[in-house]
Design a protein around this motif. Structure first.
Motif, PDB file in Angstrom:
ATOM      1  N   TRP A 125       1.292  -5.914   1.015  1.00  0.00           N
ATOM      2  CA  TRP A 125      -0.046  -6.129   1.591  1.00  0.00           C
ATOM      3  C   TRP A 125       0.127  -6.048   3.104  1.00  0.00           C
ATOM      4  O   TRP A 125       0.452  -7.007   3.773  1.00  0.00           O
ATOM      5  CB  TRP A 125      -0.563  -7.479   1.140  1.00  0.00           C
ATOM      6  N   HIS A 126      -0.100  -4.829   3.657  1.00  0.00           N
ATOM      7  CA  HIS A 126       0.347  -4.502   5.008  1.00  0.00           C
ATOM      8  C   HIS A 126      -0.737  -4.829   6.025  1.00  0.00           C
ATOM      9  O   HIS A 126      -1.384  -3.953   6.591  1.00  0.00           O
ATOM     10  CB  HIS A 126       0.731  -3.028   5.070  1.00  0.00           C
ATOM     11  N   GLN A 127      -0.925  -6.151   6.259  1.00  0.00           N
ATOM     12  CA  GLN A 127      -1.878  -6.581   7.272  1.00  0.00           C
ATOM     13  C   GLN A 127      -1.189  -6.672   8.625  1.00  0.00           C
ATOM     14  O   GLN A 127      -0.061  -7.127   8.734  1.00  0.00           O
ATOM     15  CB  GLN A 127      -2.528  -7.911   6.885  1.00  0.00           C
ATOM     16  N   LEU A 128      -1.889  -6.172   9.643  1.00  0.00           N
ATOM     17  CA  LEU A 128      -1.370  -6.206  11.008  1.00  0.00           C
ATOM     18  C   LEU A 128      -2.401  -6.740  12.001  1.00  0.00           C
ATOM     19  O   LEU A 128      -2.106  -7.580  12.823  1.00  0.00           O
ATOM     20  CB  LEU A 128      -0.944  -4.793  11.441  1.00  0.00           C
ATOM     21  N   ASP A 129      -3.621  -6.209  11.929  1.00  0.00           N
ATOM     22  CA  ASP A 129      -4.674  -6.585  12.861  1.00  0.00           C
ATOM     23  C   ASP A 129      -5.985  -6.667  12.085  1.00  0.00           C
ATOM     24  O   ASP A 129      -6.484  -5.649  11.634  1.00  0.00           O
ATOM     25  CB  ASP A 129      -4.772  -5.547  13.980  1.00  0.00           C
ATOM     26  N   ASN A 163       2.385  -8.977   5.347  1.00  0.00           N
ATOM     27  CA  ASN A 163       3.392  -8.139   5.982  1.00  0.00           C
ATOM     28  C   ASN A 163       3.928  -8.725   7.285  1.00  0.00           C
ATOM     29  O   ASN A 163       5.076  -9.144   7.352  1.00  0.00           O
ATOM     30  CB  ASN A 163       2.790  -6.755   6.233  1.00  0.00           C
ATOM     31  N   GLU A 164       3.126  -8.747   8.318  1.00  0.00           N
ATOM     32  CA  GLU A 164       3.574  -9.220   9.633  1.00  0.00           C
ATOM     33  C   GLU A 164       2.515 -10.135  10.249  1.00  0.00           C
ATOM     34  O   GLU A 164       1.783  -9.736  11.164  1.00  0.00           O
ATOM     35  CB  GLU A 164       3.872  -8.043  10.568  1.00  0.00           C
ATOM     36  N   VAL A 192       8.651 -12.483  -8.504  1.00  0.00           N
ATOM     37  CA  VAL A 192       9.082 -12.985  -7.203  1.00  0.00           C
ATOM     38  C   VAL A 192       8.007 -12.649  -6.165  1.00  0.00           C
ATOM     39  O   VAL A 192       7.443 -11.552  -6.165  1.00  0.00           O
ATOM     40  CB  VAL A 192      10.423 -12.367  -6.794  1.00  0.00           C
ATOM     41  N   ILE A 193       7.727 -13.592  -5.278  1.00  0.00           N
ATOM     42  CA  ILE A 193       6.718 -13.424  -4.242  1.00  0.00           C
ATOM     43  C   ILE A 193       7.379 -13.547  -2.870  1.00  0.00           C
ATOM     44  O   ILE A 193       8.179 -14.448  -2.637  1.00  0.00           O
ATOM     45  CB  ILE A 193       5.598 -14.476  -4.389  1.00  0.00           C
ATOM     46  N   PHE A 194       7.049 -12.607  -1.972  1.00  0.00           N
ATOM     47  CA  PHE A 194       7.500 -12.656  -0.586  1.00  0.00           C
ATOM     48  C   PHE A 194       6.323 -13.043   0.299  1.00  0.00           C
ATOM     49  O   PHE A 194       5.174 -12.674   0.023  1.00  0.00           O
ATOM     50  CB  PHE A 194       8.002 -11.288  -0.118  1.00  0.00           C
ATOM     51  N   VAL A 195       6.611 -13.730   1.400  1.00  0.00           N
ATOM     52  CA  VAL A 195       5.589 -14.009   2.411  1.00  0.00           C
ATOM     53  C   VAL A 195       6.204 -13.811   3.792  1.00  0.00           C
ATOM     54  O   VAL A 195       7.334 -14.247   4.059  1.00  0.00           O
ATOM     55  CB  VAL A 195       4.992 -15.427   2.265  1.00  0.00           C
ATOM     56  N   GLY A 196       5.455 -13.123   4.668  1.00  0.00           N
ATOM     57  CA  GLY A 196       5.938 -12.874   6.012  1.00  0.00           C
ATOM     58  C   GLY A 196       5.948 -14.137   6.857  1.00  0.00           C
ATOM     59  O   GLY A 196       5.099 -15.015   6.716  1.00  0.00           O
ATOM     60  N   THR A 197       6.910 -14.212   7.759  1.00  0.00           N
ATOM     61  CA  THR A 197       6.989 -15.340   8.674  1.00  0.00           C
ATOM     62  C   THR A 197       6.207 -15.027   9.953  1.00  0.00           C
ATOM     63  O   THR A 197       5.810 -13.886  10.200  1.00  0.00           O
ATOM     64  CB  THR A 197       8.446 -15.679   8.997  1.00  0.00           C
ATOM     65  N   HIS A 198       5.968 -16.041  10.755  1.00  0.00           N
ATOM     66  CA  HIS A 198       5.132 -15.877  11.942  1.00  0.00           C
ATOM     67  C   HIS A 198       5.851 -15.048  13.004  1.00  0.00           C
ATOM     68  O   HIS A 198       7.078 -14.896  12.985  1.00  0.00           O
ATOM     69  CB  HIS A 198       4.702 -17.238  12.495  1.00  0.00           C
ATOM     70  N   GLY A 199       5.046 -14.517  13.943  1.00  0.00           N
ATOM     71  CA  GLY A 199       5.606 -13.680  14.996  1.00  0.00           C
ATOM     72  C   GLY A 199       6.018 -12.312  14.507  1.00  0.00           C
ATOM     73  O   GLY A 199       7.120 -11.862  14.784  1.00  0.00           O
ATOM     74  N   TRP A 200       5.133 -11.637  13.761  1.00  0.00           N
ATOM     75  CA  TRP A 200       5.452 -10.330  13.194  1.00  0.00           C
ATOM     76  C   TRP A 200       6.711 -10.403  12.322  1.00  0.00           C
ATOM     77  O   TRP A 200       7.611  -9.577  12.429  1.00  0.00           O
ATOM     78  CB  TRP A 200       5.627  -9.279  14.291  1.00  0.00           C
ATOM     79  N   VAL A 254      14.749  -8.870   4.106  1.00  0.00           N
ATOM     80  CA  VAL A 254      14.324  -8.034   5.225  1.00  0.00           C
ATOM     81  C   VAL A 254      13.506  -6.877   4.659  1.00  0.00           C
ATOM     82  O   VAL A 254      14.064  -5.898   4.171  1.00  0.00           O
ATOM     83  CB  VAL A 254      15.526  -7.540   6.043  1.00  0.00           C
ATOM     84  N   THR A 255      12.188  -7.012   4.706  1.00  0.00           N
ATOM     85  CA  THR A 255      11.317  -6.001   4.110  1.00  0.00           C
ATOM     86  C   THR A 255      11.047  -4.844   5.049  1.00  0.00           C
ATOM     87  O   THR A 255      10.457  -3.838   4.618  1.00  0.00           O
ATOM     88  CB  THR A 255       9.982  -6.627   3.666  1.00  0.00           C
ATOM     89  N   GLU A 256      11.470  -4.957   6.307  1.00  0.00           N
ATOM     90  CA  GLU A 256      11.254  -3.857   7.247  1.00  0.00           C
ATOM     91  C   GLU A 256      12.240  -3.974   8.385  1.00  0.00           C
ATOM     92  O   GLU A 256      12.436  -5.046   8.964  1.00  0.00           O
ATOM     93  CB  GLU A 256       9.815  -3.909   7.777  1.00  0.00           C
TER      94      GLU A 256
END
Length: 627
Positions: A125-129, A163-164, A192-200, A254-256
């Protein structure tokens, strides 16, 4: 981190054609590993072994779907030998929000294509802005409900729900995750579920935070990992240090990452990229590289124009980053180093810096202190610590050698003495201890604890333990007392000499553990005191052990015992080919086998006729069949 992407060119999704016949199941990522789950800080396979997945991330599907097609995916699976495809679906920037049905169908198609090739499918789920994932919460719930409902029975699906995240506190991300996890769990309870951490996805570093924000306030959910992103030409020591500190505290993936700057462009920094990848391998942290496209930037692996054709095999169509990344996906054997050490300081440094395949060789001498490692080897490249019996680890308290979450180690030949316990293995798999000497301890000699699986101790000598006098000085201790959560399963204890002066049983197999083997050992019970019920060579409280071809002498009471300390445990043991000398035993039993919990239907224990005894009262206590 990629903060925005120019739309540039681009093509609509092409129709994906059927792939060739699947490879044999046991020679594919999913065939080898099955359903994944989080165990401790690791991503583990269905056998509870840590795995490191390596693979690629697509670029935005709205722009580069033409790069994700039959020929390219066949190359990714068969030529690159990847384990995982990250399916990068942008939410904004002409992505999902413009046509939810179209993009959901596109992601469904790519999951099916990954499944045909037995690759793991990471739905991104590639959210950025906007950077706050809560801004898209309703859309996310709809999307992941549909994806999880359709693919819930697959073994290869992984969900990345943010995502970020950027410009948002960790508390805000945590709140979002705790609303999203139940949505997925309602459809797919074991994905399995991943969640992005803060600060991109920088563990907060890019936003002025740190990994402590996550460690001290984790998401209230299980089977969940946190993601970290880095771009090697931009994110150096500060980011690497945050990753290093977090790796032993929380589950990470490390997804990216890229070998360039955070824009995905510019020159490649392969030196820092290698530093990161070496560390990720040592910790068994998986990764996907950005990105599997022919975008003009240096971070896209294919040369411009490649995706218009069907030639994706080999390196002729790859940019320098693509050649480097392909090699690092394909090459699973790290370069190995032999480190000679002769001082305690050198040993501590070597234990910290070891990488898969390395050997640490101890010179003869005394190494004073407590020695610990948290570094993993791999199944194909274990780490070896070796020396002669004259290389002595001399502790003054605590643990002589502590393998703390350090899987795939071989410890050979050395002597460990002094301290509370000799060798402690915590939350590790496939640790082999071979030909060591352990003695002069307050408590146990060797302890497999905290769900340390598939461990082996063999050809070793253990004596003079339990010197604090509390009957807690077992030679080999497997599991933990007082519950069944410690699943230190499939431990093998082979060909050792244990005793005399062991201040507890030679071997104690605790409730909660199962499936181990105790074979070919020699036990000398001189030193048993009966304190803390220690009056036999082996006490079995776990399930389904095989105890065979051991010899024992000098016991205060019995040779081998079984007990039920927790309901349903202490059952299924098979005793065969053991020789028991009970001469001089003075206890009330004096049985070679004292089976305290036998029940023919609910707690069977097998005493084979091949067992023999001298001295004592009888082979077994009354009522126990010998078959």
């Amino acid at each position: 981190m990629i903060r925005s992407v120019l739309a540039g060119v681009l093509l609509a999704a092409s129709t994906l054609l059927p792939t060739p016949a699947e490879a044999a199941a046991d020679d594919t990522p999913v065939g080898r590993n099955g359903q994944l789950h989080v165990c401790g800080t690791k991503l583990c396979n269905e056998r509870n072994e840590p795995v490191q997945l390596r693979g690629m991330s697509t670029h935005g599907l709205q722009w580069y779907a033409n790069c994700v097609k039959t020929a390219s995916l066949d190359a990714l699976a068969n030529d690159w030998k990847a384990d995982i495809l990250r399916i990068s679906m942008y939410v904004q920037e002409d992505g999902y929000e413009t046509d939810p049905e179209k993009f959901t169908n596109l992601v469904n198609d790519y999951i099916e294509e990954a499944t045909k090739r037995a690759l793991y499918a990471l739905v991104d789920w590639h959210q950025l802005d906007p950077g706050d994932p809560n801004a898209n919460l309703g859309l996310a719930k709809t999307f992941f409900t549909e994806i999880a409902e359709r693919h819930k029975d697959k073994k290869n699906i992984i969900y990345d729900i943010a995502n970020e995240p950027n410009g948002v506190s960790w508390a805000g991300i945590k709140s979002y995750a705790e609303q999203m996890v139940p949505v997925i769990r309602a459809k797919d309870p074991d994905g399995v579920i991943f969640v992005g951490t803060h600060g991109w996805a920088s563990l907060g570093v890019s936003d002025g935070g740190s990994e402590a924000d996550v460690i001290n306030n984790p998401v209230n959910a299980t089977n969940l990992m946190y993601t970290f992103h880095f771009y090697a030409a931009s994110h150096k020591q500060e980011y690497f240090d945050a990753l290093s500190r977090a790796a032993d505290r929380i589950p990470l993936f490390v997804t990216e990452f890229g070998t360039q700057t955070y824009t995905g462009d510019g020159g490649n920094d392969f030196t820092w990229s290698q530093k990161y990848l070496d560390f990720l391998e040592s910790k068994q942290i998986g990764w996907t590289n950005w990105n599997f496209s022919d975008d003009f930037r240096s971070g896209a692996v294919f040369k411009e124009g490649t995706c218009a054709g069907d030639d994706f095999t080999g390196t002729s169509m790859l940019k320098p980053a693509g050649v480097w990344i392909r090699d690092h996906i394909r090459n699973r054997t790290a370069s190995t180093v032999t480190t000679d050490v002769s001082t305690a300081a050198e040993l501590k440094a070597a234990l910290t810096d070891a990488k898969p395949g390395d050997t640490i060789k101890l010179a003869d001498g005394t190494y004073t202190g407590n020695f610990k490692t948290t570094v993993d080897g791999t199944s194909s490249a274990p780490i070896t610590l070796t020396g002669s019996s004259n290389a002595v680890l001399q502790a003054g308290g605590g643990y002589g050698l502590h393998l703390d979450g350090a899987s795939y180690w071989n410890v050979k030949g050395i002597t460990v003495t002094g301290g509370q316990k000799g060798i402690m293995i915590d939350t590790a798999t496939h640790v082999t201890i071979d030909g060591v000497t352990v003695h002069g301890l307050d408590m146990e000699g060797v302890h497999f604890r905290n769900s340390s699986t598939y461990g082996v101790i063999k050809n070793s000598r253990i004596y003079d333990t339990g010197n604090d006098g509390r009957g807690m000085g077992e030679g080999v201790y497997v599991g933990s007392a007082g519950g069944t959560s410690d699943k230190s399963d499939h431990v093998q204890i082979l060909g050792n000499t244990i005793g005399p002066d062991v201040g507890g049983e030679a071997v104690d197999l605790k409730e909660g553990t199962t499936g181990g083997l105790v074979s070919g050992n020699s036990f000398d019970g001189r030193g048993l005191t009966g304190a803390n019920y220690d009056d036999s060579w082996i006490d079995v409280k776990g399930n389904n052990y095989v105890i065979e071809n051991n010899t024992g002498k000098n016991t205060t009471n019995n040779g081998y015992e079984t007990h039920t300390q927790q309901s349903g445990w202490g059952c299924g043991t098979v005793f065969r080919g053991n020789e028991s000398d009970l001469t001089g035993a003075t206890g009330s039993g004096r049985y070679a086998f004292n089976i305290t919990n036998y029940n023919a239907s609910s707690c069977k224990v097998t005493i084979d006729r091949s067992n023999t005894m001298t001295g004592g009262k009888a082979l077994t206590n009354p009522g126990i069949p010998v078959t």
